[in-house]
Design a protein around this motif. Structure first.
Motif, short mmCIF file in Angstrom:
data_model
loop_
_atom_site.label_atom_id
_atom_site.label_comp_id
_atom_site.label_asym_id
_atom_site.label_seq_id
_atom_site.Cartn_x
_atom_site.Cartn_y
_atom_site.Cartn_z
N ASN A 1 0.83 -1.20 0.00
CA ASN A 1 0.00 0.00 0.00
C ASN A 1 0.86 1.25 0.00
O ASN A 1 1.99 1.26 0.51
CB ASN A 1 -0.93 0.01 1.21
CG ASN A 1 -2.17 -0.84 0.98
OD1 ASN A 1 -2.72 -0.85 -0.11
ND2 ASN A 1 -2.63 -1.53 2.01
N ARG A 2 0.31 2.33 -0.57
CA ARG A 2 1.07 3.59 -0.73
C ARG A 2 0.36 4.71 0.02
O ARG A 2 -0.36 5.52 -0.56
CB ARG A 2 1.18 3.93 -2.21
CG ARG A 2 1.80 2.83 -3.08
CD ARG A 2 3.27 2.65 -2.81
NE ARG A 2 4.02 3.81 -3.23
CZ ARG A 2 4.59 3.89 -4.45
NH1 ARG A 2 4.50 2.89 -5.31
NH2 ARG A 2 5.28 4.96 -4.78
N PRO A 3 0.55 4.79 1.34
CA PRO A 3 -0.15 5.82 2.12
C PRO A 3 0.21 7.24 1.70
O PRO A 3 -0.59 8.17 1.91
CB PRO A 3 0.28 5.54 3.57
CG PRO A 3 1.50 4.69 3.47
CD PRO A 3 1.37 3.91 2.21
N GLU A 4 1.38 7.43 1.09
CA GLU A 4 1.77 8.78 0.67
C GLU A 4 0.90 9.30 -0.48
O GLU A 4 0.90 10.51 -0.78
CB GLU A 4 3.25 8.80 0.25
CG GLU A 4 3.59 8.09 -1.06
CD GLU A 4 3.81 6.60 -0.90
OE1 GLU A 4 4.33 5.97 -1.85
OE2 GLU A 4 3.47 6.05 0.18
N LYS B 1 -9.90 7.04 3.10
CA LYS B 1 -8.86 7.72 2.34
C LYS B 1 -8.62 6.97 1.04
O LYS B 1 -8.31 5.78 1.04
CB LYS B 1 -7.56 7.81 3.15
CG LYS B 1 -7.67 8.71 4.38
CD LYS B 1 -6.34 8.87 5.08
CE LYS B 1 -6.46 9.78 6.30
NZ LYS B 1 -6.82 11.17 5.92
N PHE B 2 -8.75 7.68 -0.06
CA PHE B 2 -8.57 7.10 -1.39
C PHE B 2 -7.09 7.12 -1.78
O PHE B 2 -6.30 7.94 -1.29
CB PHE B 2 -9.37 7.88 -2.43
CG PHE B 2 -10.85 7.75 -2.28
CD1 PHE B 2 -11.53 6.71 -2.89
CD2 PHE B 2 -11.59 8.66 -1.54
CE1 PHE B 2 -12.91 6.58 -2.76
CE2 PHE B 2 -12.96 8.54 -1.39
CZ PHE B 2 -13.62 7.50 -2.02
N THR B 3 -6.76 6.23 -2.70
CA THR B 3 -5.45 6.22 -3.34
C THR B 3 -5.56 6.65 -4.80
O THR B 3 -4.74 7.41 -5.30
CB THR B 3 -4.81 4.82 -3.25
OG1 THR B 3 -4.64 4.48 -1.87
CG2 THR B 3 -3.46 4.80 -3.92
N ASP C 1 -1.38 -5.71 -2.66
CA ASP C 1 -2.14 -4.86 -1.73
C ASP C 1 -2.55 -3.53 -2.35
O ASP C 1 -3.69 -3.08 -2.18
CB ASP C 1 -1.32 -4.59 -0.47
CG ASP C 1 -1.23 -5.80 0.44
OD1 ASP C 1 -1.85 -6.83 0.13
OD2 ASP C 1 -0.53 -5.71 1.47
N HIS C 2 -1.63 -2.91 -3.08
CA HIS C 2 -1.92 -1.60 -3.67
C HIS C 2 -3.01 -1.71 -4.73
O HIS C 2 -3.92 -0.87 -4.80
CB HIS C 2 -0.64 -1.01 -4.26
CG HIS C 2 -0.78 0.36 -4.82
ND1 HIS C 2 -1.51 1.36 -4.19
CD2 HIS C 2 -0.28 0.93 -5.95
CE1 HIS C 2 -1.44 2.47 -4.91
NE2 HIS C 2 -0.72 2.23 -5.99
N GLY C 3 -2.95 -2.76 -5.55
CA GLY C 3 -3.99 -2.97 -6.55
C GLY C 3 -5.34 -3.23 -5.90
O GLY C 3 -6.38 -2.75 -6.37
#
Length: 541
Positions: free
Chosen positions: A41-44, A75-77, A301-303
């Motif tokens: 995941n990319r919280p930034e 929170k969206f990515t 996870d990011h996908g």
């Protein structure tokens, strides 16, 4: 083990899951083997709606206050424009509007059920923690918090490596009959059919959609389409595809053909392909490249977070729509309408149950002599069935094999698969035959095997069509183990008459039934307010 390549096109994905053919991916050759690290995941990149609706008021109250639970807890990515692109079809959403309205303000009931059916992607393959970081778990946790007045149960009924025709038969093993919302993800598992008209995949999906939409609560249905095999890759000759592995173009998918189902039945349609393609292919934007979101043809996870973004955004949009355009009598009328005739004439599934286990299987029994219904598993992983240990014991089952309503010729034979236990000790032999109302060649099954495992197998009967077919299981006095135990746990009746049904691709006659999510060997992930049951830190094998 070798694999025949002379299979129908939809079998390609099943081939990858059940055969020991090495499947290479762009990721391993170009980006190493740290898949979890690369696709974490990319919280930034996260953002939220903030004060977007603070100046929009309804009854003198800001929208962001009225809908604080729905709009303020996620929170969206995925960037906003791509959220809109990936929300490919919304339509009237009357069934989804009804559900969201009821969850916001429960009156006649407080208990609601949502589910997902599909393949290994939505099951959680390639995520770091199945049941936590897969997209449906992310969505489930959010919905439970976004609608605090509702008691939401979210069930992951996915079956890895299995196409739509299996779920048409065995829907009840993955979805509660009183479900209110069902997401479907089969784009990868169903493979490719290039035909625009009479498309086999579209016709299969129509039958599944009709089965789900016709359940008692008239549930809403949402498609979650994902890139087909090879789409999350780069063209041959590209520096990120040095092995010239499979590359699939944007249009080489059946999700566009399935848009006809969305429009005909008002099924909402989310597209991971469309949400990511511009960023991954045209812009090569760091954080949204294929290698950032995909392990191979499975998202990491990011996908999965991006997929959850699409689903959350759809629910938010429907909720906002209810404020701006309240639920009306016209909505109610449309939501409760009976299904229209099939888009493809005659394209319906049988109305009688096809995949019969547990209590439904028990209802088939018309005679039980020497067989007892026993759960040999646990409360968490039940393994019930009719068990006998004595020669001469008989179990008779009434089975509906009539397939005239779905267009099968009256002389067409129907495949029926009897689930039974085989093991290395205690097991005996049984004869299975048709004794009344129908005909079939008798089958003898030896449930004793030398391999030291206990496993569910399938025995195939080829039966004439009848609404009142009596099948008998009779324990023989012969034995190769010295004992006579025989256990019958379920039965599957093919959707149509004729050969080539989907059960043959899942092992078939005299072979193990290895679908662990439906044979009692694995637990399905379920989320409620109390937390999660099922799932593991690492994907089950």
């Amino acid at each position: 083990m070798g694999c025949s390549l002379d299979w129908p096109k939809w079998s390609i994905v099943v081939l990858l899951c059940f055969c020991s053919v090495p499947v290479r991916s762009l990721s391993e050759k170009s980006f190493g083997t740290d898949f979890m690290g690369r696709t974490k995941n990319r919280p930034e990149l996260e953002w939220d709606w903030g004060h977007t609706w603070s100046k929009v008021e309804v009854d003198k109250q800001p929208v962001n206050v009225l809908l604080s639970h729905v709009l303020g807890t996620y929170k969206f990515t995925l960037p906003r424009t791509q959220l809109q692109r990936g929300t490919a079809y919304v339509g009237s959403s009357v069934r989804l509007r009804r559900l969201v309205r009821e969850m916001l303000n429960p009156q006649n009931r407080k208990d609601f059920k949502i589910a997902v059916i599909g393949g290994s992607i939505s099951w959680g393959q390639s995520t770091s923690e199945r049941g936590v970081t897969d997209w449906f778990s992310v969505l489930s946790k959010w919905m439970i918090s976004a609608f605090p007045r509702a008691n939401i149960t979210a069930r992951n009924g996915c079956t890895p490596g299995v196409p739509t025709p299996y779920m048409i038969m065995c829907l009840e093993l993955s979805v509660d009959t009183d479900v209110d919302l069902v997401f479907m993800e089969y784009t990868l598992n169903d493979g490719i059919d290039p035909m625009l008209f009479n498309n086999r995949i579209v016709m299969d999906m129509e039958r599944l959609v009709r089965r789900v939409m016709d359940l008692p609560n008239h549930p809403a249905v949402v498609f979650m389409h994902v890139p087909t095999f090879g789409m999350a890759n780069y063209p041959k000759g590209h520096e990120k595809n040095p092995g010239n592995e499979t590359y699939t173009r944007f249009y080489e998918t059946t999700e566009d053909a399935q848009t006809a189902i969305s429009q005909y039945y008002d099924v909402q349609y989310l597209s991971l392909r469309t949400a990511m393609y511009r960023l991954a292919v045209h812009k090569g934007l760091e954080g949204f490249r294929w290698e950032d979101a995909f392990v191979d043809h499975h998202p990491g996870d990011h996908g999965h977070k991006i997929m959850a973004d699409l689903a959350v955004n759809l629910i938010q949009r429907v909720t906002l729509g209810l404020l701006m355009e309240p639920y009306s009598a016209a909505d109610m009328e449309a939501a409760n309408e009976p299904l229209p005739p099939p888009m493809y004439e005659g394209n319906t599934a049988p109305s009688s149950p096809m995949c019969l286990v547990g209590d439904v299987f028990r209802q088939l029994v018309v005679l039980s002599e020497g067989f007892d219904y026993i759960n040999e598993g646990t409360a968490i992983k039940p393994k019930p069935g009719f068990v006998s240990t004595q020669p001469g014991s008989r179990l008779q089952l009434r089975v509906d094999t009539d397939r005239s309503a779905v267009g099968s010729p009256p002389d067409g034979m129907v495949h029926v698969y009897l689930h039974h236990l085989r093991s290395y000790e205690h097991m005996g032999i049984a004869a299975i035959s048709c004794i009344s109302g129908c005909s079939c060649p008798a089958v003898e099954v030896n449930a004793h095997i030398t391999e030291k495992v206990s496993q569910l197998y399938m025995a195939r009967l080829v039966i004439s069509q009848s609404k009142d077919c009596i099948v008998e299981v009779k324990v023989s006095s012969s034995t190769s183990s010295g004992e006579h135990k025989f256990k019958v746990s379920g039965l599957v009746v093919a959707e149509r008459a004729g050969v080539g049904d989907v059960m043959e691709r899942l092992g078939g006659d005299n072979q193990p039934f290895g679908l662990r999510q439906h044979n009692g060997d694995a637990t399905q992930v379920v989320w409620t307010k109390e937390g999660r049951t099922g799932g593991h830190g690492q994907p089950e094998r």
